[in-house]
Design a protein around this motif. Structure first.
Motif, short mmCIF file in Angstrom:
data_model
loop_
_atom_site.label_atom_id
_atom_site.label_comp_id
_atom_site.label_asym_id
_atom_site.label_seq_id
_atom_site.Cartn_x
_atom_site.Cartn_y
_atom_site.Cartn_z
N VAL A 1 0.85 -1.19 0.00
CA VAL A 1 0.00 0.00 0.00
C VAL A 1 0.89 1.24 0.00
CG1 VAL A 1 -1.72 1.32 1.30
CG2 VAL A 1 -1.91 -1.18 1.18
N GLU A 2 1.87 1.24 0.88
CA GLU A 2 2.76 2.39 1.03
C GLU A 2 3.63 2.62 -0.20
OE1 GLU A 2 4.63 3.77 5.09
OE2 GLU A 2 5.82 2.14 4.25
N LYS A 3 4.28 1.59 -0.71
CA LYS A 3 5.24 1.73 -1.82
C LYS A 3 4.60 1.78 -3.19
CE LYS A 3 9.48 0.00 -3.79
NZ LYS A 3 10.70 -0.71 -3.59
N TYR A 4 3.59 0.96 -3.43
CA TYR A 4 3.01 0.82 -4.77
C TYR A 4 1.57 1.33 -4.88
CZ TYR A 4 6.97 -2.37 -5.49
OH TYR A 4 8.23 -2.93 -5.58
N ASN A 5 1.06 1.98 -3.84
CA ASN A 5 -0.32 2.47 -3.84
C ASN A 5 -1.32 1.36 -4.10
OD1 ASN A 5 0.51 5.25 -3.51
ND2 ASN A 5 1.09 5.22 -5.65
N LEU A 6 -1.11 0.21 -3.46
CA LEU A 6 -2.03 -0.92 -3.59
C LEU A 6 -3.40 -0.49 -3.10
CD1 LEU A 6 -2.64 -3.98 -4.03
CD2 LEU A 6 -1.95 -4.31 -1.64
N LYS A 7 -4.41 -0.67 -3.95
CA LYS A 7 -5.78 -0.33 -3.58
C LYS A 7 -6.42 -1.50 -2.84
CE LYS A 7 -6.53 0.65 -7.87
NZ LYS A 7 -7.21 0.92 -9.12
N MET A 8 -7.14 -1.19 -1.80
CA MET A 8 -7.82 -2.19 -0.99
C MET A 8 -9.28 -2.29 -1.43
SD MET A 8 -5.70 -3.37 1.50
CE MET A 8 -4.97 -3.94 0.00
N PRO A 9 -9.94 -3.40 -1.11
CA PRO A 9 -11.35 -3.56 -1.47
C PRO A 9 -12.22 -2.46 -0.86
CG PRO A 9 -10.43 -5.64 -0.69
CD PRO A 9 -9.41 -4.58 -0.43
N ALA A 10 -13.29 -2.11 -1.57
CA ALA A 10 -14.17 -1.02 -1.15
C ALA A 10 -14.74 -1.21 0.25
CB ALA A 10 -15.30 -0.84 -2.17
N ASP A 11 -15.14 -2.44 0.59
CA ASP A 11 -15.74 -2.66 1.92
C ASP A 11 -14.71 -2.44 3.02
OD1 ASP A 11 -14.46 -5.02 1.02
OD2 ASP A 11 -15.80 -6.33 2.14
N PHE A 12 -13.46 -2.81 2.78
CA PHE A 12 -12.40 -2.57 3.75
C PHE A 12 -12.12 -1.07 3.87
CE2 PHE A 12 -7.85 -2.09 4.81
CZ PHE A 12 -7.85 -2.72 6.05
N MET A 13 -12.07 -0.38 2.74
CA MET A 13 -11.84 1.07 2.75
C MET A 13 -12.94 1.78 3.53
SD MET A 13 -8.99 1.71 1.25
CE MET A 13 -9.10 3.47 0.96
N LYS A 14 -14.16 1.35 3.34
CA LYS A 14 -15.29 1.97 4.05
C LYS A 14 -15.12 1.78 5.56
CE LYS A 14 -20.29 2.13 4.24
NZ LYS A 14 -21.54 1.61 3.69
N LYS A 15 -14.69 0.62 5.96
CA LYS A 15 -14.47 0.33 7.38
C LYS A 15 -13.37 1.21 7.96
CE LYS A 15 -13.17 -3.22 10.66
NZ LYS A 15 -13.41 -4.59 11.02
N VAL A 16 -12.26 1.34 7.24
CA VAL A 16 -11.09 2.06 7.74
C VAL A 16 -11.27 3.58 7.66
CG1 VAL A 16 -8.61 2.47 7.38
CG2 VAL A 16 -9.54 0.16 7.23
N ILE A 17 -11.82 4.06 6.55
CA ILE A 17 -11.91 5.50 6.32
C ILE A 17 -13.27 6.07 6.69
CG2 ILE A 17 -11.71 7.27 4.52
CD1 ILE A 17 -9.35 5.73 3.62
N GLY A 18 -14.28 5.25 6.53
CA GLY A 18 -15.63 5.73 6.86
C GLY A 18 -16.39 6.26 5.69
#
Length: 99
Positions: free
Chosen positions: A82-99
């Motif tokens: 995520v940090e080095k290559y801007n790996l995108k995470m699944p939408a449901d995980f992003m919603k949980k982490v970011i809101g």
């Protein structure tokens, strides 16, 4: 438990897509928050080997272990991609982490 490491590089021969398919050319909103979240999961197991970058072969200077938040599971090295290559995470995980 939902795995965040369903990529060919983490599960050779399991038919998963390459982690490269989820790299972004540019950083995305919430990336730093995702990195911190992944770094701060609970350890579920430790491995005696060390993690290496799948593409450069460079050693990733962390303990190789399984991580979880109780809903998702991942390998400790996932934050690195995520940090080095801007790996995108699944939408449901992003919603949980970011809101």
């Amino acid at each position: 438990m939902k795995s965040l490491c369903q990529f060919e590089e983490y599960g050779k021969g399991m038919g998963f897509p390459s982690i490269k398919s989820m790299f972004s050319a540019e950083p995305y909103y919430g990336k730093e928050k995702v990195v911190e979240y992944l770094k701060n999961g609970r350890k579920t197991f430790s491995a005696t080997s060390v993690p290496y970058d799948f593409f450069t072969g460079d050693r990733i200077p962390i303990e190789k272990c399984g991580m979880t938040d109780g809903e998702y599971s991942w390998m400790s090295s996932l934050y690195y991609y995520v940090e080095k290559y801007n790996l995108k995470m699944p939408a449901d995980f992003m919603k949980k982490v970011i809101g």
